[in-house]
Design an enzyme around this catalytic site. Structure first.
Site, PDB file in Angstrom:
ATOM      1  N   ARG A  98      -7.314  27.532   2.554  1.00 21.91           N
ATOM      2  CA  ARG A  98      -6.020  27.713   3.219  1.00 21.91           C
ATOM      3  C   ARG A  98      -5.459  26.382   3.696  1.00 21.91           C
ATOM      4  O   ARG A  98      -4.433  26.348   4.379  1.00 21.91           O
ATOM      5  CB  ARG A  98      -6.171  28.695   4.388  1.00 21.91           C
ATOM      6  CG  ARG A  98      -6.562  30.101   3.933  1.00 21.91           C
ATOM      7  CD  ARG A  98      -6.869  31.033   5.094  1.00 21.91           C
ATOM      8  NE  ARG A  98      -7.297  32.340   4.601  1.00 21.91           N
ATOM      9  CZ  ARG A  98      -7.989  33.220   5.313  1.00 21.91           C
ATOM     10  NH1 ARG A  98      -8.328  32.944   6.572  1.00 21.91           N
ATOM     11  NH2 ARG A  98      -8.348  34.376   4.793  1.00 21.91           N
ATOM     12  N   THR A 133     -10.776  27.436   6.138  1.00 17.36           N
ATOM     13  CA  THR A 133     -10.593  26.044   6.555  1.00 17.36           C
ATOM     14  C   THR A 133     -11.652  25.109   5.994  1.00 17.36           C
ATOM     15  O   THR A 133     -11.479  23.884   6.042  1.00 17.36           O
ATOM     16  CB  THR A 133     -10.689  25.952   8.082  1.00 17.36           C
ATOM     17  OG1 THR A 133     -11.984  26.436   8.479  1.00 17.36           O
ATOM     18  CG2 THR A 133      -9.600  26.769   8.760  1.00 17.36           C
ATOM     19  N   GLY A 134     -12.764  25.644   5.558  1.00 14.85           N
ATOM     20  CA  GLY A 134     -13.926  24.832   5.184  1.00 14.85           C
ATOM     21  C   GLY A 134     -14.803  24.496   6.380  1.00 14.85           C
ATOM     22  O   GLY A 134     -15.932  24.033   6.214  1.00 14.85           O
ATOM     23  N   HIS A 180     -27.621   2.397   4.637  1.00 10.05           N
ATOM     24  CA  HIS A 180     -27.276   3.784   4.963  1.00 10.05           C
ATOM     25  C   HIS A 180     -28.502   4.688   5.026  1.00 10.05           C
ATOM     26  O   HIS A 180     -28.459   5.739   5.661  1.00 10.05           O
ATOM     27  CB  HIS A 180     -26.279   4.331   3.941  1.00 10.05           C
ATOM     28  CG  HIS A 180     -25.037   3.504   3.858  1.00 10.05           C
ATOM     29  ND1 HIS A 180     -24.136   3.415   4.886  1.00 10.05           N
ATOM     30  CD2 HIS A 180     -24.575   2.691   2.873  1.00 10.05           C
ATOM     31  CE1 HIS A 180     -23.156   2.589   4.546  1.00 10.05           C
ATOM     32  NE2 HIS A 180     -23.406   2.136   3.329  1.00 10.05           N
ATOM     33  N   ARG A 233     -29.887   5.413   8.498  1.00 14.18           N
ATOM     34  CA  ARG A 233     -28.921   6.208   9.266  1.00 14.18           C
ATOM     35  C   ARG A 233     -29.012   7.684   8.860  1.00 14.18           C
ATOM     36  O   ARG A 233     -28.958   8.576   9.706  1.00 14.18           O
ATOM     37  CB  ARG A 233     -27.500   5.668   9.044  1.00 14.18           C
ATOM     38  CG  ARG A 233     -27.354   4.245   9.546  1.00 14.18           C
ATOM     39  CD  ARG A 233     -26.053   3.606   9.118  1.00 14.18           C
ATOM     40  NE  ARG A 233     -26.011   2.208   9.556  1.00 14.18           N
ATOM     41  CZ  ARG A 233     -25.088   1.333   9.160  1.00 14.18           C
ATOM     42  NH1 ARG A 233     -24.132   1.697   8.327  1.00 14.18           N
ATOM     43  NH2 ARG A 233     -25.120   0.090   9.606  1.00 14.18           N
ATOM     44  N   CYS A 269     -14.348  28.306   2.616  1.00 17.16           N
ATOM     45  CA  CYS A 269     -13.800  29.389   3.426  1.00 17.16           C
ATOM     46  C   CYS A 269     -12.330  29.045   3.668  1.00 17.16           C
ATOM     47  O   CYS A 269     -11.773  28.213   2.948  1.00 17.16           O
ATOM     48  CB  CYS A 269     -14.603  29.597   4.710  1.00 17.16           C
ATOM     49  SG  CYS A 269     -14.554  28.263   5.909  1.00 17.16           S
ATOM     50  N   HIS A 286     -22.295   7.163   1.706  1.00 18.43           N
ATOM     51  CA  HIS A 286     -22.863   6.713   2.976  1.00 18.43           C
ATOM     52  C   HIS A 286     -23.744   7.754   3.665  1.00 18.43           C
ATOM     53  O   HIS A 286     -24.665   7.378   4.386  1.00 18.43           O
ATOM     54  CB  HIS A 286     -21.735   6.320   3.944  1.00 18.43           C
ATOM     55  CG  HIS A 286     -21.043   5.047   3.547  1.00 18.43           C
ATOM     56  ND1 HIS A 286     -20.107   4.422   4.343  1.00 18.43           N
ATOM     57  CD2 HIS A 286     -21.139   4.280   2.422  1.00 18.43           C
ATOM     58  CE1 HIS A 286     -19.663   3.321   3.737  1.00 18.43           C
ATOM     59  NE2 HIS A 286     -20.262   3.217   2.566  1.00 18.43           N
ATOM     60  N   ASN A 287     -23.443   9.010   3.472  1.00 15.97           N
ATOM     61  CA  ASN A 287     -24.170  10.062   4.214  1.00 15.97           C
ATOM     62  C   ASN A 287     -25.123  10.869   3.338  1.00 15.97           C
ATOM     63  O   ASN A 287     -25.804  11.762   3.834  1.00 15.97           O
ATOM     64  CB  ASN A 287     -23.182  11.025   4.891  1.00 15.97           C
ATOM     65  CG  ASN A 287     -22.058  10.322   5.620  1.00 15.97           C
ATOM     66  OD1 ASN A 287     -20.880  10.522   5.330  1.00 15.97           O
ATOM     67  ND2 ASN A 287     -22.401   9.457   6.558  1.00 15.97           N
ATOM     68  N   ASP A 317     -16.470  32.667   1.544  1.00 19.18           N
ATOM     69  CA  ASP A 317     -16.164  33.961   2.150  1.00 19.18           C
ATOM     70  C   ASP A 317     -14.976  34.549   1.382  1.00 19.18           C
ATOM     71  O   ASP A 317     -14.567  34.039   0.320  1.00 19.18           O
ATOM     72  CB  ASP A 317     -15.949  33.840   3.668  1.00 19.18           C
ATOM     73  CG  ASP A 317     -14.620  33.204   4.052  1.00 19.18           C
ATOM     74  OD1 ASP A 317     -13.857  32.774   3.144  1.00 19.18           O
ATOM     75  OD2 ASP A 317     -14.328  33.136   5.257  1.00 19.18           O
ATOM     76  N   HIS A 318     -14.403  35.624   1.941  1.00 17.01           N
ATOM     77  CA  HIS A 318     -13.296  36.316   1.261  1.00 17.01           C
ATOM     78  C   HIS A 318     -12.037  35.457   1.134  1.00 17.01           C
ATOM     79  O   HIS A 318     -11.205  35.701   0.268  1.00 17.01           O
ATOM     80  CB  HIS A 318     -12.946  37.587   2.048  1.00 17.01           C
ATOM     81  CG  HIS A 318     -12.650  37.308   3.492  1.00 17.01           C
ATOM     82  ND1 HIS A 318     -13.659  37.090   4.412  1.00 17.01           N
ATOM     83  CD2 HIS A 318     -11.485  37.161   4.172  1.00 17.01           C
ATOM     84  CE1 HIS A 318     -13.127  36.849   5.608  1.00 17.01           C
ATOM     85  NE2 HIS A 318     -11.808  36.881   5.486  1.00 17.01           N
TER      86      HIS A 318
END
Ligand code: RB5
Length: 153
Positions: free
Chosen positions: A113, A71-72, A137, A140, A69, A102-103, A12-13
């Site tokens: 920020r 905060t992410g 994994h 899962r 963004c 793992h994911n 985003d901006h």
């Protein structure tokens, strides 16, 4: 060229400058970067940009995605609404390695920020240089995608 090294970037901006730094950084390392903007810092909603990038990964057009963004967090939540997307928001390199190992994360979210450029680029490197370990994994991750919980060992 296959799409195995094709990666979509979006923000985003609040994260335009950091996104451009990430693009230059990974482009220099041989990634085929598809930077879908935005170009200006005019206010624009993170869910739109998270979803656009996620759809390019989910369709197979890009192998990976990095979204940013302030905060992410918001853009990560938006991307994870797209079936097949596993996106983690990371502020440290350990988590960035683990969401791959793992994911089997196919997208990374960063908060412009929250962290500085040097740490962000380290996190990107950790994410992109780590392979999914598979093995225990794998079932899962299948469960994340709605797989049968009974298959879990
Ligand atoms: C935009 O002001 C801000 O809310 C956004 O960049 C992000 O932090 C949302 O999660």
């Amino acid at each position: 060229m296959t799409n195995a090294k094709r990666i979509v970037l979006s923000s985003d901006h609040g994260a335009v400058a950091l996104r451009q730094s990430v693009a230059a950084h990974i482009g220099a390392k041989g990634w085929d970067v598809v930077d879908i903007g935005p170009v200006t810092t005019e206010s624009t909603p993170y869910p739109k940009h998270g979803r656009e990038a996620a759809e390019m990964v989910a369709s197979g057009e890009c192998a990976m995605g990095i979204i940013l963004c302030g905060t992410g967090q918001g853009i990560m939540m938006s991307a994870n609404k797209v079936p097949g997307i596993r996106c983690g928001a990371c502020g440290d390199t350990f988590s960035a390695r683990m969401i791959r190992a793992h994911n089997d994360a196919n997208m990374l979210a960063l908060g412009a920020r929250v962290i500085g450029e040097a740490l962000a680029l380290d996190i990107v490197d950790a994410f992109l240089s780590t392979e999914f370990e598979g093995g225990r994994h794998a079932p899962r991750v299948a469960m994340i995608e709605g797989g049968d919980a009974q298959t879990h060992g």
